[in-house]
Design a protein around this motif. Structure first.
Motif, short mmCIF file in Angstrom:
data_model
loop_
_atom_site.label_atom_id
_atom_site.label_comp_id
_atom_site.label_asym_id
_atom_site.label_seq_id
_atom_site.Cartn_x
_atom_site.Cartn_y
_atom_site.Cartn_z
N HIS A 58 33.64 35.85 41.97
CA HIS A 58 33.26 37.22 41.65
C HIS A 58 34.00 38.20 42.56
O HIS A 58 34.53 39.22 42.10
N ASN A 59 34.05 37.91 43.87
CA ASN A 59 34.75 38.79 44.80
C ASN A 59 36.24 38.87 44.49
O ASN A 59 36.84 39.95 44.54
N SER A 60 36.85 37.75 44.14
CA SER A 60 38.27 37.74 43.79
C SER A 60 38.55 38.55 42.53
O SER A 60 39.53 39.30 42.46
N LEU A 61 37.67 38.40 41.53
CA LEU A 61 37.86 39.14 40.27
C LEU A 61 37.64 40.63 40.46
O LEU A 61 38.33 41.45 39.84
N VAL A 62 36.68 41.02 41.31
CA VAL A 62 36.44 42.44 41.55
C VAL A 62 37.63 43.07 42.25
O VAL A 62 38.02 44.20 41.96
N LYS A 96 45.01 38.54 33.43
CA LYS A 96 44.87 38.68 34.88
C LYS A 96 43.64 37.92 35.38
O LYS A 96 43.69 37.24 36.42
N ALA A 97 42.52 37.99 34.64
CA ALA A 97 41.32 37.26 35.03
C ALA A 97 41.56 35.75 34.97
O ALA A 97 41.13 35.01 35.86
N LYS A 98 42.27 35.28 33.95
CA LYS A 98 42.60 33.85 33.86
C LYS A 98 43.47 33.41 35.02
O LYS A 98 43.27 32.32 35.58
N ASP A 99 44.41 34.25 35.42
CA ASP A 99 45.27 33.92 36.55
C ASP A 99 44.48 33.83 37.85
O ASP A 99 44.70 32.93 38.67
N VAL A 100 43.53 34.76 38.04
CA VAL A 100 42.71 34.74 39.26
C VAL A 100 41.85 33.48 39.30
O VAL A 100 41.72 32.84 40.35
N ILE A 101 41.28 33.11 38.16
CA ILE A 101 40.44 31.90 38.10
C ILE A 101 41.28 30.66 38.39
O ILE A 101 40.87 29.77 39.14
N ILE A 135 36.39 34.52 28.23
CA ILE A 135 36.38 35.82 28.91
C ILE A 135 36.16 36.88 27.86
O ILE A 135 36.91 36.97 26.89
N TRP A 136 35.11 37.68 28.04
CA TRP A 136 34.75 38.71 27.08
C TRP A 136 34.75 40.06 27.76
O TRP A 136 34.25 40.20 28.87
N ILE A 137 35.30 41.06 27.09
CA ILE A 137 35.25 42.44 27.59
C ILE A 137 34.45 43.26 26.58
O ILE A 137 34.75 43.27 25.39
N ASN A 138 33.42 43.92 27.08
CA ASN A 138 32.59 44.78 26.25
C ASN A 138 32.45 46.11 26.98
O ASN A 138 31.61 46.26 27.85
N GLY A 139 33.30 47.08 26.60
CA GLY A 139 33.28 48.37 27.28
C GLY A 139 33.77 48.21 28.70
O GLY A 139 34.86 47.77 28.97
N GLY A 140 32.91 48.55 29.67
CA GLY A 140 33.27 48.43 31.06
C GLY A 140 32.76 47.16 31.71
O GLY A 140 32.74 47.03 32.92
N GLU A 141 32.31 46.22 30.89
CA GLU A 141 31.74 44.98 31.42
C GLU A 141 32.61 43.80 31.01
O GLU A 141 33.04 43.68 29.87
#
Length: 149
Positions: free
Chosen positions: A132-136, A87-92, A102-108
């Motif tokens: 950043h606004n689009s990803l949030v 989903k993050a790749k699609d938004v970018i 793209i890295w996910i570490n817990g809630g980050e």
């Protein structure tokens, strides 16, 4: 004398196992202690409704359907980190940038996007803020940090 006594007792125990009565049981094959078991046919398989009957065993049930303690891994609604990364790749990509790592570490979530060509520092900062606004908006469960290359 002790050896002879032990040998004799061993022989008595061995021979006593051969003295069983091999005649038919008090109950016939189609009966149980309460009498005739009406739930059985001649094949010995129980028929009817319930978890141990053949009617329920052939309805396509899997182990996760039968045991509530097992995880339901074939459910399409379960959460997957790979879905969030995609989903993050699609938004970018939709924003016009090339997705990087793209890295996910817990809630980050740490996201890297690449800009095409040479850009100024102000353009890079504006791109970071809009991305950043689009990803949030797309992934509100993460604290997102965006890096622009």
């Amino acid at each position: 004398m002790k050896k002879l006594l032990i040998l004799l007792m061993f022989a008595v125990v061995l021979v006593s196992g051969c003295g069983q009565d091999n005649t038919e049981s008090v109950y016939d094959k189609d009966e149980d202690q309460a009498g005739v078991d009406l739930n059985r046919e001649h094949d010995g398989v129980r028929h009817g409704d319930g978890p141990n009957f053949t009617k329920d065993q052939d309805n396509g049930m899997t182990m996760t359907d039968q045991n509530p303690n097992l995880l339901n891994t074939d459910n399409e609604n379960h959460h997957s980190f790979s879905q969030d990364v995609q989903k993050a790749k699609d938004v970018i990509s939709d924003a016009g940038y090339e997705p990087g790592s793209i890295w996910i570490n817990g809630g980050e979530m740490n996201v890297t996007a690449k800009l095409q060509g040479r850009v100024t520092r102000q353009d890079r900062e504006d791109a970071r803020k809009t991305l950043h606004n689009s990803l949030v908006k797309a992934l509100p469960r993460y604290d997102i940090k965006v890096n622009i290359d």
